[in-house]
Design an enzyme around this catalytic site. Structure first.
Site, PDB file in Angstrom:
ATOM      1  N   LYS A  38     -46.830  16.603  39.384  1.00 46.44           N
ATOM      2  CA  LYS A  38     -46.043  15.419  39.753  1.00 46.44           C
ATOM      3  C   LYS A  38     -46.597  14.180  39.040  1.00 46.44           C
ATOM      4  CE  LYS A  38     -48.915  14.896  43.905  1.00 46.44           C
ATOM      5  NZ  LYS A  38     -49.034  15.269  45.326  1.00 46.44           N
ATOM      6  N   TYR A 264     -56.732 -16.765  31.796  1.00 45.26           N
ATOM      7  CA  TYR A 264     -55.812 -17.471  32.693  1.00 45.26           C
ATOM      8  C   TYR A 264     -56.530 -18.020  33.922  1.00 45.26           C
ATOM      9  CZ  TYR A 264     -51.661 -15.664  30.275  1.00 45.26           C
ATOM     10  OH  TYR A 264     -50.688 -15.384  29.362  1.00 45.26           O
TER      11      TYR A 264
HETATM   12  C1  PLP Z   1     -50.292  16.087  45.452  1.00 43.73           C
HETATM   13  C2  PLP Z   1     -50.370  17.257  46.321  1.00 43.73           C
HETATM   14  C3  PLP Z   1     -51.292  18.294  46.036  1.00 43.73           C
HETATM   15  C4  PLP Z   1     -52.355  18.192  44.981  1.00 43.73           C
HETATM   16  O1  PLP Z   1     -53.514  17.582  45.533  1.00 43.73           O
HETATM   17  P1  PLP Z   1     -54.869  17.439  44.670  1.00 43.73           P
HETATM   18  O2  PLP Z   1     -55.807  16.783  45.601  1.00 43.73           O
HETATM   19  O3  PLP Z   1     -54.531  16.581  43.502  1.00 43.73           O
HETATM   20  O4  PLP Z   1     -55.266  18.809  44.256  1.00 43.73           O
HETATM   21  C5  PLP Z   1     -51.215  19.446  46.811  1.00 43.73           C
HETATM   22  N1  PLP Z   1     -50.322  19.560  47.811  1.00 43.73           N
HETATM   23  C6  PLP Z   1     -49.457  18.570  48.126  1.00 43.73           C
HETATM   24  C7  PLP Z   1     -48.510  18.754  49.262  1.00 43.73           C
HETATM   25  C8  PLP Z   1     -49.462  17.382  47.398  1.00 43.73           C
HETATM   26  O5  PLP Z   1     -48.617  16.393  47.732  1.00 43.73           O
END
Ligand code: PLP
Length: 368
Positions: A38, A264
């Site tokens: 993702k 800035y």
């Molecule tokens: C993002 C996510 C993961 C991955 O988690 P990590 O800590 O990056 O391994 C796994 N399961 C769900 C439901 C997630 O939303």
């Protein structure tokens, strides 16, 4: 590698392979592996990462939203893809792209069944998520009778997996809480398995769950951050290699006399002469204002150069008073040193936020 002459995010597929092999060494050979890609594979480059992982033979991909899954299908990914947080408005597109929804409430389960029936689907793969303590997304145990009756009244869907998500898998002080979550998931899955005439996959662990709770690996594990090089603890980090290195370059050097200001709002005022380097990287690239004013540092020829004054949209200035360097020299924002975790910590945040917040305008270079 030739020295960077502009801001680049280098993505090392060998490091990805190394991390995947390490994570797989921590699970049983029969346990399936879901690669979480993702948010552009945590800011890296979803397409290149997913394609490489597909050749390495992961069992599943996960994305957050339908659109992310569509992009992977367009890129030619054929491995099953779980969409962790689909909205009902995207269910048609989800089915058209052979994506598999996480259904987490009676409302979305009903909505999905309606869509699947209207598109004349049979046994369309779905995943059911249960809340065991994170209190974010998921059915509760009390929903089970209605879930079962909805499933028995349609041929349109089939449950591929039952899953849950840990709230504090990286924090061993919270181990009793996590063990409770595991117990809750065990009793929920038992109740459901009793009433289905087939056996869905069970899964619960993210990266830290994989490392800390081998008793909860079930049929599949889901890893994101570990694949990208972080084990969420000093003890585990040594086994991982950072996949991405953010590099930039010194555009200009300024010799600032005492009594002047930098940037800035004149946020930095020099009480002694300093030397600064201006870098082409700013908050529009994902390096937020929290890193400014002495908190964040980059590495120039292996030495720490702290950010001076406020982060600008497209630039930061860093203190190079005691560093031997020139205009055009390469700068490491994060990579082996500092690591993304160390860099993120300077602004009180975590590698996840830093990596996923990197702007798409930063050029990605894939190292094979
Ligand atoms: C993002 C996510 C993961 C991955 O988690 P990590 O800590 O990056 O391994 C796994 N399961 C769900 C439901 C997630 O939303």
């Amino acid at each position: 590698m030739p020295k960077a002459q502009e801001t680049l995010l280098e993505i090392d597929l060998k490091a990805l392979e190394h991390n995947l092999a390490y994570l797989k060494s921590r699970i049983q050979p029969t346990t399936k592996f879901m690669a979480v890609v993702k948010a552009y594979a945590y800011g890296n480059a979803a397409e290149a990462i997913a394609k490489h992982l597909e050749t390495l033979g992961v069992d599943y991909f996960a994305v957050a939203y339908t659109y992310e899954g569509e992009q992977l299908r367009t890129a030619g990914i054929t491995t099953p893809i779980l969409v962790l947080h689909p909205q009902a408005i995207s269910f048609n597109a989800l089915i058209e792209n052979c994506l598999e929804p996480n259904l987490y409430s009676l409302k979305v389960l009903k909505a999905f069944i309606t869509t699947a029936e209207s598109l004349k689907q049979t046994d369309y793969p779905i995943h059911l998520k249960f809340n065991t303590g994170l209190n974010r997304l998921g059915f509760s145990e009390a929903d089970i009778p209605e879930i079962i009756s909805l499933l028995k009244n349609t041929a349109s869907v089939k449950v591929v997996s039952l899953f849950s998500h840990m709230a504090a898998s990286e924090d061993l002080n919270e181990k009793p809480f996590t063990l409770n979550q595991i117990d809750a998931f065990n009793s929920i899955s038992e109740l459901i398995l009793k009433q289905l005439h087939y056996k869905p996959l069970l899964h619960m662990c993210n990266t830290s769950g994989i490392l800390n709770f081998p008793e909860a690996h079930y049929d599949m594990v889901r890893s994101g951050i570990g694949m990208y090089g972080f084990g969420n603890s000093e003890k585990e980090n040594i086994h991982f290699k950072p996949v991405s290195t953010l590099k930039t370059v010194i555009s200009q050097i300024h010799h600032i006399p005492a009594g002047q200001s930098v940037g800035y709002n004149r946020a930095f005022k020099s009480d002694a002469p300093i030397v600064t380097a201006t870098l082409p990287l700013g908050h529009a690239d994902g390096i937020g204002r929290e890193y400014g004013n002495g908190k964040g540092f980059v590495a120039i020829n292996g030495q720490k150069a702290h950010i001076v004054g406020n982060t600008c949209m497209d630039m930061i200035m860093v203190d190079i008073t005691n560093i031997d360097c020139q205009e055009g020299d390469e700068v490491i924002v994060f990579g082996d040193y500092p690591t993304a975790e160390e860099f993120a910590a300077t602004a009180n945040t975590i590698s996840y936020e830093l990596l996923t917040g990197l702007s798409q305008r930063i050029k990605r270079i894939i190292l094979k």
